[in-house]
Design an enzyme around this catalytic site. Structure first.
Site, PDB file in Angstrom:
ATOM      1  N   SER A   1      32.053  25.822   2.568  1.00  0.00           N
ATOM      2  CA  SER A   1      32.422  24.901   1.491  1.00  0.00           C
ATOM      3  C   SER A   1      32.799  23.518   2.006  1.00  0.00           C
ATOM      4  CB  SER A   1      33.575  25.494   0.671  1.00  0.00           C
ATOM      5  OG  SER A   1      34.689  25.774   1.500  1.00  0.00           O
TER       6      SER A   1
ATOM      7  N   ASP B   1      31.415  21.481  11.746  1.00  0.00           N
ATOM      8  CA  ASP B   1      31.385  22.787  11.095  1.00  0.00           C
ATOM      9  C   ASP B   1      32.798  23.183  10.707  1.00  0.00           C
ATOM     10  OD1 ASP B   1      30.312  25.115  10.081  1.00  0.00           O
ATOM     11  OD2 ASP B   1      29.215  25.630  11.914  1.00  0.00           O
ATOM     12  N   GLY B   2      32.904  24.193   9.882  1.00  0.00           N
ATOM     13  CA  GLY B   2      34.195  24.743   9.509  1.00  0.00           C
ATOM     14  C   GLY B   2      34.542  25.929  10.388  1.00  0.00           C
TER      15      GLY B   2
ATOM     16  N   GLY C   1      32.548  34.012   8.275  1.00  0.00           N
ATOM     17  CA  GLY C   1      32.852  34.493   6.933  1.00  0.00           C
ATOM     18  C   GLY C   1      31.669  34.370   5.994  1.00  0.00           C
TER      19      GLY C   1
ATOM     20  N   GLU D   1      25.153  29.077  13.853  1.00  0.00           N
ATOM     21  CA  GLU D   1      26.242  28.131  14.096  1.00  0.00           C
ATOM     22  C   GLU D   1      26.586  28.063  15.586  1.00  0.00           C
ATOM     23  OE1 GLU D   1      28.702  28.423   9.876  1.00  0.00           O
ATOM     24  OE2 GLU D   1      29.141  29.840  11.480  1.00  0.00           O
TER      25      GLU D   1
END
Length: 231
Positions: free
Chosen positions: A25, A80-81, A95, A102
């Protein structure tokens, strides 16, 4: 809060960069902010490398030029998260079940910038958020048994709005793993899990992160700060 930290990440981007486009998100907001900067002309000649089908579709919709990971020798910056970040900037990701691509992008990047909100900061990894482990479809039970011998409990991740398990972009399955005491030695656990036959990759990102941007609410206002890495 996520928008503010996404915008802060874009301020790290310079024209002519090859940019790793993260998933999730907050990364989606970052990609949208990047597209705005490119449309305005503030950033020029940006090429993106997508970390997932999700980020690829979004980038194409926003007219961000994409290049394939196999065609680049290095990436200037990946943004990135993360699902968890410990004081030493070790991460759990996956998740969204995108951690294989990634990690490929992160390992090829000159710099990895992680953008999170304050809830993702933890003292110890894996006490509450499970570690994703991507496994070959016909090996998940065998892998699960080996992880159990390592004092880890695991469950096969099931899909929502679809009967059956989550299937990754690579066509594999995900085991979500919680160890009895969390993960205190990420490097050791990463290596041990990846050495189990049938495992493709796991969601521990060890010694890859260069900088973390954290969003939080302060006096009812979203702000961003960059913590120092613990030694």
């Amino acid at each position: 809060m996520k928008q503010v930290v996404a915008d802060a990440a874009i301020r790290e981007v310079k024209s002519d960069m090859i940019l790793g486009l993260g998933s999730g998100s907050t990364a989606a907001l970052m990609i949208k902010s990047l597209a705005d900067e490119m449309r305005s002309g503030k950033l020029q000649n940006i090429k993106g490398v997508a970390t997932s089908f999700q980020s690829e579709v979004l980038a194409l919709e926003l007219n961000i030029p994409l290049i394939d990971l196999a065609s680049v020798s290095q990436i200037d910056l990946a943004i990135d998260g993360a699902d968890e970040v410990d004081p030493g900037f070790q991460l759990i990701k996956g998740g969204g079940a995108c951690h294989v691509r990634e990690k490929l992008v992160a390992s090829k990047a000159d710099q990895l910038l992680i953008v999170v909100d304050e809830t993702k900061l933890v003292q110890n990894l894996n006490l509450s958020f499970p570690l994703p482990v991507e496994v070959l479809p016909n090996a998940w039970k065998q892998v699960q048994e080996v992880i159990s011998e390592m004092k880890g409990s695991s469950t096969l991740r099931m899909a929502t709005k679809k009967a059956g398990p989550v299937v990754t972009d690579q066509g594999n399955l995900i085991l979500d793993v919680l160890f009895d005491d969390g993960i205190n030695n990420p490097k050791d656990i990463e290596m041990k899990i990846n050495n189990i036959p049938g495992v493709l990759e796991n969601g521990l990102f060890v010694d890859l992160t260069d900088k973390v941007l954290v969003g939080k609410i302060e006096n009812n206002t979203p702000v961003v700060y960059s913590p120092s890495r613990a030694s």
